[in-house]
Structure formats: structure tokens, C-alpha cells
Design an enzyme around this catalytic site. Sequence first.
Site, mmCIF file in Angstrom:
data_model
loop_
_atom_site.group_PDB
_atom_site.id
_atom_site.type_symbol
_atom_site.label_atom_id
_atom_site.label_comp_id
_atom_site.label_asym_id
_atom_site.label_seq_id
_atom_site.Cartn_x
_atom_site.Cartn_y
_atom_site.Cartn_z
ATOM 1 N N ASN A 8 38.158 36.681 51.361
ATOM 2 C CA ASN A 8 37.924 37.999 51.986
ATOM 3 C C ASN A 8 36.886 38.799 51.213
ATOM 4 O OD1 ASN A 8 39.686 38.350 49.819
ATOM 5 N ND2 ASN A 8 40.670 40.149 50.734
ATOM 6 N N ASP A 33 47.843 36.802 43.033
ATOM 7 C CA ASP A 33 47.287 37.770 43.992
ATOM 8 C C ASP A 33 46.516 38.856 43.246
ATOM 9 O OD1 ASP A 33 46.521 39.016 46.295
ATOM 10 O OD2 ASP A 33 48.530 39.613 46.934
#
Lengths: 449, 314
Positions: free
Chosen positions: A98, A308
Amino acid sequence: MVADYRKYLIRGGTLVDSIGVRRADLLIEDGKIIASEPGIESQRQYQEIDARGLVVSSGFVDLHAHLREPGNEKSETIRSGSQAGILGGYTALVAMPNTTPTIDSPEVVQYVQRLADGAPLDIFFAGAITKGRMGESLTEMSKMADLGIKLFTDDGTGVQNAQVMRRALEFSKGIGVTIAQHCEDLELANAGSINEGAVSSILGVKGIPNAAEDVMVARDIELVRLTGARLHFLHISTARSAAMVKMSKSDGLPITAEVTPHHLVLSDTQLMGFDPVFKVNPPLRSNHDRLGLWDAFDGGVFDAVATDHAPHHKESKDTTLDHAAFGLIGLQTSFAAVLGELHRRLDKQNPEDIDGGGLSDEQLMHLVSLFTWKPARIARIEKMHGCQLVAGQPANITIFDPKARWRLVGTDVVSRSKNSPYFDTDLVGKVLYTFVNGELKLKEGELCL
Amino acid sequence: MHRSLVSISDLTDEEVTELIDLSKVFREVNSREIPKVPALRGKTVATLFFENSTRTRLSFELAATRLSADVLTFTLGSSSVSKGESLRDTAETIESLGADLIIMRHSSSGAVGLVGSWLDIPLVNAGDGAHEHPTQALLDAFTLMDQFETGPRLDGINVAIVGDVLHSRVARSNVQLMSRLGAKITLVGPPVLLPLDLSLWPVKVSHSLDEVLAGSDVLYLLRIQSERFSESLVPSLSEFAKSFSLNMERLAKAKKETVVMHPGPMIRGVEITGEVADSPQSLVRKQVENGVSVRMAVLYWLLGAGQERLEPIW
């Protein structure tokens, strides 16, 4: 100039890999382990590392890092993120797609792979499942697979359309890559900022219910049952989702799942002061869910601890909870955060023996497996990373002091963003040495790049 | 070290009593022919409203004026300041202009506390998102103590808070303060307008207004905040009104001594009918009147002016 040692002797450490836990010395030469046995003799041309009292493990593999380059270099770069990774014991990172542009075509793959040339550790890019991560049309996965892309995800959002997800799974199965899903039903998430529960209720902040994750986990388990394709669940945050993953595994479905350090260590009560550093997606859940994740952790439900790692520059966090960006950084602290919490749990279970025993060999091996060979298999890089510490294998190695207690201070953060939730948390286990393909990148806790 | 009033939880029980006592002093001031004292002469109070408001801003500005403070008024559309950077810049600008205190309203929960962490002057929360509205709770408690002559407490008073609790900062502040003062609170509304998890709230819950009418001393109605609905939570306002609107027929089922309150602005015909709002049992106008006295008390208390400056101004 640092001498360019090519031969290292790691002496006296406790080795942990998929074989087990044992005492042995390691000899490293030209990027490979050339000997692994007790009592290797010293020689003048070896640089010796005294690993007595330390654990020598395969290098850590992170399945889930946002490196922000290209497109948001103000928050992080491939280089700064890699340095954080090395400090955290990582030798390989899977970088999420992303970015800007999205990694959704062979051209962008080639571009970002060039950007990662010369990074101090191995970067493996994940590709997007759908073009622009819009959830509509599939990317050219097989062309990207030819360039080495093994994992595909629209992380940041889940694939909302069940039919698109079915097609992605079927397509991936044919070309030997793995789909990784960020499970979040956006309609149920309802643009919430934090976990929907007692805390959001008191604060008057819009919440994201557990069900937003659970319904997509349930749906995708059934799609795996339908298609037989492999699926990896990113950042499982609820007890219920963990229970469904467990059930799907006992059904024999080819499903894997990761959990993050922050969902294991922190809960939504951290948000009582509205501090946006704790705003993350999926949100920090209730303590009930956090304990449920530990049950799953202990029960072997998870296949990886993944960071993450989501850097955000100051301005995107220095605002109200509803406007702040989701995400926190974790590469530098992941192992120590989990080990610290593991120690607190053990201390609680044996109050008369606070910090007496440390971890058993089984516990240590289980923890290390979730940082090394298990995530390496999911990323399909097990020939390079997470390998056994035996002669002939690539020298991707992490050495840590399992007893060192420390606190993160702001000046130690090498990420371009400082949005760590751990400045007030006791961390246990300090990474002291990291070898990437036989090169020493971290020495006595200091970067040597 | 400056104090701010962001949440009811910022106040000890003693401080609540102190503010109620001060409110009485200022109500006396407000009854004078010239309702003005030099208590905050030379001080500058700024109102910083990122969300539309008339009554609360006017109430605060009147309170400041009656204390002889100078008033700076900032009204900004929330759309132009949705970014954190400009929120910080705006607040710091007002501080640099020399404001001694900022009264702030913002559509985001937590915004006032956040700005407070950036500044070195006191802040008064005039409503932050669905989080809190502490001066509303203080003026409501003040109004009820007067009505029921319960001294500085609300022991044994049964309060039904009715309607859109989910989006209501008034409810969040009132539940905290009223329960600390001894009142028993029941939240009344359709499940979709109540927070899902009420485990930390010291309340009972009912989904039927008709069921709580007879047992309530106070029927506290909340405005249904349709502007905050990004999704349709109720099919229509009349669907809501059918079960939760307080009309004369329902009010007749309550005790004669039962009073009706509303923080305003009222949507007549939705949560409350005009007849009820204007009935003798309605305390709505008293709430507005008391609001000025209570806000004078809060401003005076936070700016730490000397007691001697409460003499008449003429």
C-alpha cells in the site's frame, strides 16, 4: 574502517531453530554456516563472538512491514525501516504494497525492487490482490510472481467483495502464491476509530466491533473450503477469529494466521486518555480478547508474530483520535515486547517464583518459531531465511540476550516516525547481533552498516 | 499550575460543591439591577467553537461579560479545521493573542483535552464530540438541587435520560455527575441509540419510555442528533417519536412532581412536544437561566480571581 571480516565464530551460545534447543558453536564464512558443533577451535582469522548466556536463532522474518517508500518517505524509507528491522533482529521483511504507487503491476514491482537494492536486509515485496487495492479487478499476479512476488494482499483494507476474493484465491492456487487477507468488513467497521466496547462507550468515540473482523474471517474460511487455495490471515485481533482459525486448521484447511505484538501486549484501555499513538487497525481490543489471543498463542493457533510496523509522521498522529492515522511502529521492539509480556504472564502464574525460571526450552522454541521458520514458510522464503543452524545453510542469524530488561527511549528509535506504543512498557530480550547473509549488521546492539 | 475543566472526572466532590456554592453567589449577582461584577476585569476569555452553537456560546459569553472579562469570539466551520495541524495552529494563535482562558467546542471526542495538552492556559470544555459537556451537567445538577431541595446532593432522585444517548456528550457528563451525587439513573432509548457496552456506566437501561414514566422524578430528554448519523440508525424521526417522544399523554402517567429537562436545542414534535416543553413541569427555561450562573462560577473558579472582587460594580 571496520575490517571486512568474512569469518565469524559464534562461541558458547544456545542455538534455537526448528531442530530444537542445543549448545553449539557456529562458524560462518562467505555468507554460509560452515560448521555447527560444540567446541570449534579458535583461529586467528576468525572474529569471535562470545555468545555465552545468549540465544542464537535463525534471523527473524517479518511478514508485515509498511516501509512507506515509495510515496511517503517523510514517514519511513526502505533504509530507515530496514535499520529498525536489524535492531529488532530481522534479516528479512515482507513489505506491504500500500505504497504510492500501489505495488499492483509488474512495472511497479521492478521499480520497488530496484529501490530495495542495497538495503541492509532482505526485502520481499507483497503485491496487491486488486488494482489500486480497490477490491475490484485482480492484478497480474502470475507476471508479478515471475518477478519473485510470493504474497499478495490488499492490506489496509480487506477484499470486500466475496466473489472477487473467491477468484483471487483460485487464481493464486494455480501459480503457487499465497493470498493474505486483512479481515475487516468496512460497513460494519463503520469508519470507527477504536474497538467498540466499554472504552469507546465511555469516551464517546465511534467503535469498530469485533464482528467487523469475525465475519470476514468466517467468510474467507468458507472460501478456502470452496477453493482449496492457501490463505494467510493478517493481524488476528479477536478471540473469536482466533477460535475460527483454530477450527479451520483442525478441518485441515490450508490456512495460516499471524498475530501482532501489540494485540498480545496492549488492550483498548490504553485509549482512555485519547492518545492517538494507540490507534491502530485492527484496533486494540478488550482485555478479554487479548487473553483469548494468548490462549491461541499457547495453543499453537498462530503461525507467525508479525509487526504490522506502520510508521506515521508526527502531523498525522498529533490530532484528535478520529482524524489520526491508524498504525504504530514495531520492528525494533516486537520480540522484546512479546517476551516481556510472556515473562509477566509466567510471573503471574508462579507468583512465588517471580522471574525465577525464565522460559522452558519448549516455550523458547515456540516463541522463536513464530519469528523465524514459520513466517519464512508463509512468505515462501524458507530456503533463505528461518533455516536450520547447520552447515551449508545461509548465515541469517540473530543473537539475543533473553534476560536483558530495557525500556525504549525516543532517541533510540531509528524509524523516521516515532509512533511507538512501548515507551512505558518493560521490554525483555535484547537483540545484540544480526547477521544478514553472513554479514554482521548489528554488533553488540549497535548498527554496523 | 493551571486547571482546566474537560471532564466531570476532573472535579473532586468537594470541588463540585464549591462550584455549586459559587453558582448560588452568581445567581444572586444575576438578580441584581446591574448584573455585573468586576471579578475578571482585565482578563480575556476566548470562545473557540469549531462546531455550530448558539445557546452555549452566548451563555458563556454572557457569563464572561457579567464577570467584566473581555471576550474574543472565534467561530469556525469544523470543515476548515479538520486537520490536526490547523487545530493546533488556531489554538496556539489564540493563546499568543493573550487569551487567559479558552472555552472550546469541537466535533471530535477528546479534542478539548488534546488542545489543553498543547497550551499553558485553562480550557473549559463546551462540548467535545460525544464525549463530555461538563458545564451542562453542573447546571443541570444545580437546577435539580434547587427543585428538589436536596442540599448539595441528589440522593434518591430517579432520573430517566431518554433518547439518543449514543451521540450525547450531555448524557456522558450527566451520568457521571448525577450518579456521584446520589441520583439513580435509567437510560431509555432504542438499542440502536444506546452504546453497545454499558458495563462501565452506573445506570439501568430500559427500552420503553412508557415503563419508566411512573417511577421517574426527572425525565431528561435528549435531542436526536440526526446530523451525526452517517448511517440510518432509525428509519424515521416519527418512528422514533412514536415510542420515545414525551407528549402530554405520556407526561400524565408520571407523578405530578416529576420534572422535564432538555439541554436544548429542542426539536419540538420529535423527542418532546411543544405542550410538554411549555408545561409547568418543564425546567427548560430554568436550565438556561442557571447556565449563566454556573458558567460564571466555572470561569471565576478557573481564573482564580480574588473573592473581594465580587462586590457590586456600581
